[in-house]
Design a protein around this motif. Structure first.
Motif, mmCIF file in Angstrom:
data_model
loop_
_atom_site.group_PDB
_atom_site.id
_atom_site.type_symbol
_atom_site.label_atom_id
_atom_site.label_comp_id
_atom_site.label_asym_id
_atom_site.label_seq_id
_atom_site.Cartn_x
_atom_site.Cartn_y
_atom_site.Cartn_z
ATOM 1 N N GLU A 79 -57.963 58.629 51.471
ATOM 2 C CA GLU A 79 -56.626 59.231 51.319
ATOM 3 C C GLU A 79 -55.948 58.689 50.062
ATOM 4 O O GLU A 79 -55.150 59.390 49.421
ATOM 5 N N ALA A 82 -57.548 60.521 47.188
ATOM 6 C CA ALA A 82 -57.008 61.884 47.130
ATOM 7 C C ALA A 82 -55.614 61.881 46.496
ATOM 8 O O ALA A 82 -55.288 62.722 45.653
ATOM 9 N N THR A 85 -55.999 61.331 42.765
ATOM 10 C CA THR A 85 -56.513 62.534 42.108
ATOM 11 C C THR A 85 -55.420 63.601 42.004
ATOM 12 O O THR A 85 -55.252 64.232 40.959
ATOM 13 N N ASP A 86 -54.654 63.750 43.083
ATOM 14 C CA ASP A 86 -53.533 64.697 43.060
ATOM 15 C C ASP A 86 -52.541 64.354 41.950
ATOM 16 O O ASP A 86 -51.891 65.241 41.391
#
Lengths: 294, 294
Positions: A79, A82, A85-86
């Motif tokens: 998480e 993620a 990366t977002d």
């Protein structure tokens, strides 16, 4: 939140796991130098290690410049990967040796972020009308400083000021001791403590110096309603206390009562008692906000 | 105060300064072994280093078995040497090497005492009707344990209980972190924590477990008058919290409110807030003493 123009320029393509970064990879070499204060000062970056600190850093857009982790940790904390990366933050896998090079703890948890400095000018912090502020004056011990910062966050402080010749708030042990709280509130660095006190008072805050030799008893001040208004607490080092000119600059010098035979409290305990006395009075009392006073 | 029959048998003639004890002097060798828990357990003795700890130890008759110091320190702390001599405690001069062997700090202050253990059975402590007690359950970190002990003393606690598999209270770092407070209150060691809680409650104390997940808010409990009576606080380790059976055995599980975004407080800060909330309520409120309830 600080907006950081550098983020857009960083490569955010994740390196395949088979090409692990080693201690000799240039970006690891550069990140490792952030253990040194001089390199933190010149680059404006610092390291935050462990999933808790990384999570809190990622929650503030633009703060994390780069995320490193062992393949195992990048899987475990998917998480966080993620979220990085977002946010267009590059994520790179490390060898165990490279992790050791970037971390300072005996049992690192496999993940470490390179962060952009987050401190703001004192006027920026004061514009948000904090009702509780902690000022760490000349506190040299990074563990103590981080602990007080964490306690200030828990007590609801809006800002923490590192004043004078205090420890670097981006010191690894200070970041770890803050348990993520470094990223929760407005961090201010003030090289000139007396000037900072004047700014705090001008913004409507009562300035109280915590001192074992203070003329004002904390309980009596509380009973008299003296804590039910926006307050900045000044804390000095356990070894040397507050510099005299700073104690004098405060509206009052306040001692935590000693009911037993202990000669003093340690810094973390004294700060907890003072900050929580304020937190309770501010919630219970007829507090006037800084904004209303201004 | 514990009466120690061994004191009378010890030689209390001061060795001339020209014959400094070395690391190989048998009494130094014996004292040095007290850095090990096993040797502290078998001899019933422990080391207290530095003038503050030595002063507090000497203030309790029969506690100090032997005093060591460098010639410089014995001159500087002449009042401690006089107190020792008055109490028939032998005083011996150390070489710098011997001081290093007996101390654990980087900059020892030249003086160290061999002390007899001072813990008392829980019933002895309860016979004195303490209105505030701190129980350290399974706390393994000696610095944390010593700091909480110091805070408990400052808040006016009459006893501190080291319960279950807690750190040895005579560990050098615990003694140092307590800053002399180890000698100020009744120290209890209880291998069976749930049994200790039962004894505390039978003596009329309300038993409160400090827990970040507690169902009772500290401020609400304070407002409801729940702290204005004799209280024993249970504190667990920062890493593991309180053992579930111990939290269940308490009358309530109490959380310190978190006003900001910190996930928790560290142990020293949480203990300071809880113990000082009790100290304030006990002084302000219509407290009923344990003796009156019994």
């Amino acid at each position: 939140m600080p907006v950081n123009p550098q983020v857009g320029r960083l490569d955010h393509v994740r390196t395949p796991e088979q090409t692990l970064f080693t201690p000799r990879t240039p970006r690891v070499v550069a990140a490792r130098r952030l253990h040194r204060r001089r390199d933190r000062e010149t680059t404006g970056r610092f390291l935050a290690e462990g999933p808790q600190a990384v999570r809190e850093a990622l929650a503030r857009p633009g703060v994390v410049a780069e995320l490193f982790g062992t393949p195992t940790a990048l899987d475990r904390y998917a998480e966080l990967v993620a979220a990085a990366t977002d946010g267009a933050v590059p994520v790179s896998p490390l060898s165990d040796d490279a992790l050791d090079a970037l971390t300072e703890t005996v049992a690192p948890q496999g993940i470490v972020a390179v962060c952009h400095r987050i401190d703001v000018p004192i006027d920026t912090a004061l514009d948000r009308a904090p009702r509780l502020v902690a000022v760490l004056a000349e506190i040299r011990d990074p563990g103590n400083a981080g602990t007080v910062l964490r306690t200030a966050d828990a007590a609801g402080a809006g800002a923490v000021v590192f004043a004078g010749n205090a420890v670097d708030p981006y010191n690894g042990k200070c970041v770890r001791s803050s348990a993520g709280s470094l990223f929760h509130l407005d961090l201010v660095r003030a090289t000139e403590p007396v000037g900072a006190v004047e700014r705090l008072r001008a913004a409507g805050l009562t300035v109280l110096a915590a001192s074992g030799y203070g003329e004002t008893d904390l309980d009596e001040l509380t009973d008299a309603g003296g804590l039910a208004r926006p307050t900045a607490w000044l804390f000095g080092s356990e070894a040397h206390g507050l510099p005299p000119e700073l104690a004098e600059a405060a509206d009052a010098r306040v001692r935590v009562p000693l009911h037993g035979r202990a000669e003093s409290l340690n810094l973390a305990a004294a700060a907890a008692v003072c900050l929580y006395a304020s937190a309770r009075a501010l919630r219970a009392g007829p507090g006037v906000s800084t904004a209303e006073r201004a």
